[in-house]
Design a protein around this motif. Structure first.
Motif, PDB file in Angstrom:
ATOM      1  N   ALA A   1     -22.970 -26.462-110.297  1.00  0.00           N
ATOM      2  CA  ALA A   1     -23.120 -25.102-109.368  1.00  0.00           C
ATOM      3  C   ALA A   1     -21.652 -24.566-109.470  1.00  0.00           C
ATOM      4  O   ALA A   1     -20.814 -25.355-109.042  1.00  0.00           O
ATOM      5  CB  ALA A   1     -23.516 -25.705-108.072  1.00  0.00           C
TER       6      ALA A   1
ATOM      7  N   LEU B   1     -26.687 -22.275-111.419  1.00  0.00           N
ATOM      8  CA  LEU B   1     -27.157 -23.609-111.047  1.00  0.00           C
ATOM      9  C   LEU B   1     -27.676 -24.085-112.428  1.00  0.00           C
ATOM     10  O   LEU B   1     -28.475 -23.722-112.923  1.00  0.00           O
ATOM     11  CB  LEU B   1     -28.042 -23.636-109.961  1.00  0.00           C
TER      12      LEU B   1
ATOM     13  N   TRP C   1     -29.177 -24.199-101.854  1.00  0.00           N
ATOM     14  CA  TRP C   1     -27.887 -23.685-101.708  1.00  0.00           C
ATOM     15  C   TRP C   1     -27.593 -22.503-100.844  1.00  0.00           C
ATOM     16  O   TRP C   1     -28.552 -22.004-100.168  1.00  0.00           O
ATOM     17  CB  TRP C   1     -27.831 -22.784-103.353  1.00  0.00           C
TER      18      TRP C   1
ATOM     19  N   SER D   1     -29.001 -17.814 -98.593  1.00  0.00           N
ATOM     20  CA  SER D   1     -29.410 -19.330 -98.902  1.00  0.00           C
ATOM     21  C   SER D   1     -30.854 -19.183 -99.727  1.00  0.00           C
ATOM     22  O   SER D   1     -31.680 -18.150 -99.637  1.00  0.00           O
ATOM     23  CB  SER D   1     -29.750 -20.033 -97.574  1.00  0.00           C
TER      24      SER D   1
ATOM     25  N   LEU E   1     -19.601 -21.583-101.472  1.00  0.00           N
ATOM     26  CA  LEU E   1     -20.939 -22.246-101.896  1.00  0.00           C
ATOM     27  C   LEU E   1     -21.047 -23.530-101.670  1.00  0.00           C
ATOM     28  O   LEU E   1     -20.171 -24.602-101.860  1.00  0.00           O
ATOM     29  CB  LEU E   1     -20.858 -21.726-103.614  1.00  0.00           C
TER      30      LEU E   1
ATOM     31  N   ALA F   1     -24.209 -26.587-102.650  1.00  0.00           N
ATOM     32  CA  ALA F   1     -25.247 -26.548-103.445  1.00  0.00           C
ATOM     33  C   ALA F   1     -25.644 -28.145-103.230  1.00  0.00           C
ATOM     34  O   ALA F   1     -24.844 -28.919-103.565  1.00  0.00           O
ATOM     35  CB  ALA F   1     -25.118 -26.203-104.906  1.00  0.00           C
TER      36      ALA F   1
END
Length: 569
Positions: free
Chosen positions: A49, A73, A86, A104, A144, A146
């Motif tokens: 990611a 991703l 995420w 998100s 970020l 994930a």
């Protein structure tokens, strides 16, 4: 296992001739070995990611400061697609700024990957009931996170953070003294006053393991020992593309020619291949005095483990055995036993680097991620703070997929590790050092001007942690504490003067500065102390570490090695 199988064969079929029992036992062991290998997740099949965060708005958006963030991703697990949740948050201005925006979602992600575009209009809407207003000029953080579903076989959480700048007017740049002036003021080491910066890529693969594929045919990790290009090709390519040094770090468990366990492998062949790599590196360095070729291994597995490089082992380490029970390495090192490995490394004088470290789930010691041991502290000298995509086929230094591991490296520092930051490319395709301009820069003390940098002097500079990590191969950064260079450990009375020096031969300027502080062994947070190039503090009694992070006006970041200070009462 082999003894158990043999006992069962003889117990249930005593009339069989001995040779047949041995053959059957071997077949069963090979079958068991292959089945066990099939159950193990393949290397490089973990969640990938990244987020592309333009540091500045495009010229046409100067008034609005609008831009688009891109989330990539991928989950190259051969089993099934995985649900990946995420979240991207934008906070600021400044390191303590509030969360302004949050995006998100959940994506079904497989090997082909997903790409999510997040347009941002440079307005804040932290509360939908309030009027949307433009954010003020300043430095912001894009984060970020994930997380893959519970059925994933590999570490399934990725976190990274990048700065972005909102600048509608002309703005002002931080005042930073020139690098060369700061370097000339350093005390000499062992009577050697000439320092040279070696720009290196200390993490890459060739056909000796799962790298070395031609760019037009490279789509990820290769089947071990099937790539087109070997270490000599890698060194030549790196030198032609302006690097001063390249480390080819082959996966230690692939010298049997497989990503699992090859029951038919011959130990002598695996060990000979490692010795061939060492000999090729030494021969290339001798024939090309302006370039340093290094060869070593990337030890460990991602699943329930973590990769680390060992820079200077003359022996192959491993845990796998063939169908005859023979070790496929020179020295046995149990898989995922990091405390044991650190003890061996310290005993043998080997030094290492934490490769693309995860914040949680890797390098476990007594169940603790990045768990501290005195042996590990003595052996581990570097921590990768930033990498480009391992499977990039870019050869123009413009790769946009990049990963940031500063949070994990800070965890190692807070645990007590004395590691400097490094930045490498983990190349699996034939573009060694060319995917981006990031480098691990090492300040090597040379015997005399014009003399080539030796392997020993380079390794000594790593041991001294005289290193900075840079996303720009033109950057030069120095961080000092009371005149002592980054990497130093010393006792201090009274005030402590911290200073940054910076230059960039391509003309880039500093856009933002941060000096960070933490307590080694405290397992606490690492916090920003200052946004200026110089700071004088009087630390509380006890141990401390400090490091500098400079962001250029193009968004590229440069990290200094820390200094470690024991403040006396």
């Amino acid at each position: 296992m082999l003894k158990t199988l043999r006992r069962r064969l003889w117990k249930h079929a005593p009339p069989w001739p001995p040779w047949l029992a041995c053959v059957c036992a071997g077949v069963l062991l090979i079958t068991w070995s292959n089945t066990a290998a099939a159950q193990e997740p393949k290397e490089h099949s973990e969640l990938d990611a990244t987020v592309i965060a333009p540091f500045r708005a495009a010229p046409g958006e100067r008034s609005t400061q609008a831009r688009t963030f891109l989330v990539h991703l991928a989950y190259p697990d051969e089993g099934r697609p995985h649900a990946v949740r995420w979240t991207v948050t934008l906070s600021g201005p400044g390191p303590q700024g509030a969360v302004l925006r949050r995006w998100s979602g959940t994506e079904q992600v497989g090997a082909g990957g997903q790409r999510i575009s997040l347009p941002w209009d440079a307005r804040a809407d932290a509360d939908a009931r309030e009027r949307r207003v433009r954010v003020p000029d300043g430095l912001y953080q894009l984060r970020l996170l994930a997380v893959a579903d519970a059925g994933t076989p590999q570490p399934a959480l990725v976190e990274q953070q990048w700065p972005i700048q909102v600048l509608r007017g002309r703005g002002t740049s931080p005042d930073v003294p020139a690098f060369q002036a700061g370097l000339q003021q350093l005390p000499s080491l062992d009577g050697q006053a000439d320092y040279r910066i070696v720009y290196a890529n200390l993490h890459s693969q060739t056909r000796h393991s799962d790298g070395g594929a031609a760019l037009d045919a490279c789509h990820g990790a290769q089947d071990p020992q099937t790539g087109l290009y070997g270490p000599i090709d890698a060194y030549l390519y790196a030198q032609q593309h302006g690097l001063d040094a390249l480390m080819t770090s082959e996966h230690n468990h692939m010298y049997d020619g497989s990503d699992g366990t090859n029951g038919a492998a011959v130990p002598a062949e695996a060990k000979a291949l490692y010795q061939t790599g060492l000999a090729e590196a030494a021969a290339y360095s001798a024939a090309h005095p302006g370039f340093l070729a290094l060869y070593g291994m990337e030890w460990g597995v991602i699943n329930k483990g973590g990769h680390l490089n060992i820079f200077n082992s003359e022996q192959l380490l491993g845990w796998e055995r063939n169908a005859s029970g023979e070790l496929l390495a020179d020295v046995e090192t149990p898989k995922s036993d990091y405390a044991g490995l650190y003890a061996l490394m310290r005993e043998r004088g080997w030094i290492g680097q934490f490769n693309h470290p995860a914040y949680a789930g890797q390098f476990l010691v007594d169940g603790q991620p990045l768990g501290y041991t005195p042996d590990g502290d003595a052996a581990m000298v570097l921590c990768e703070v930033m990498n480009t995509s391992a499977f990039s086929t870019n050869d123009a230094e413009t790769e946009t997929r990049r990963s940031n591991y500063e949070a994990a490296c800070n965890r190692a520092l807070a645990a007590g590790y004395h590691v400097a930051f490094s930045s490498n490319q983990d190349n699996h395709c034939a573009n060694w050092g060319a995917a981006y301009g990031n480098r691990t820069a090492v300040l090597v003390a040379s015997p005399a001007a014009g003399m080539p940098v030796s392997r020993d002097s380079f390794l000594e500079a790593l041991r001294a942690r005289r290193v900075f990590a840079t996303m720009d191969k033109h950057a030069q950064l120095l961080f000092t504490a009371n005149g002592k260079p980054m990497g130093e450990r010393f006792d201090n009375h009274g005030p402590l003067h911290l200073a940054i020096s910076f230059s960039n031969s391509a003309g880039r300027q500093a856009a933002a500065i941060a000096i960070f502080h933490g307590v080694p062994g405290g397992n606490g947070s690492v916090t920003a102390l200052s946004d200026q190039a110089e700071l004088t503090v009087t630390p509380a009694p006890g141990p401390h570490f400090y490091y500098a992070r400079l962001t250029q006006d193009d968004g590229n970041i440069v990290w200094s090695a820390p200094v470690w200070v024991n403040q006396l009462p």
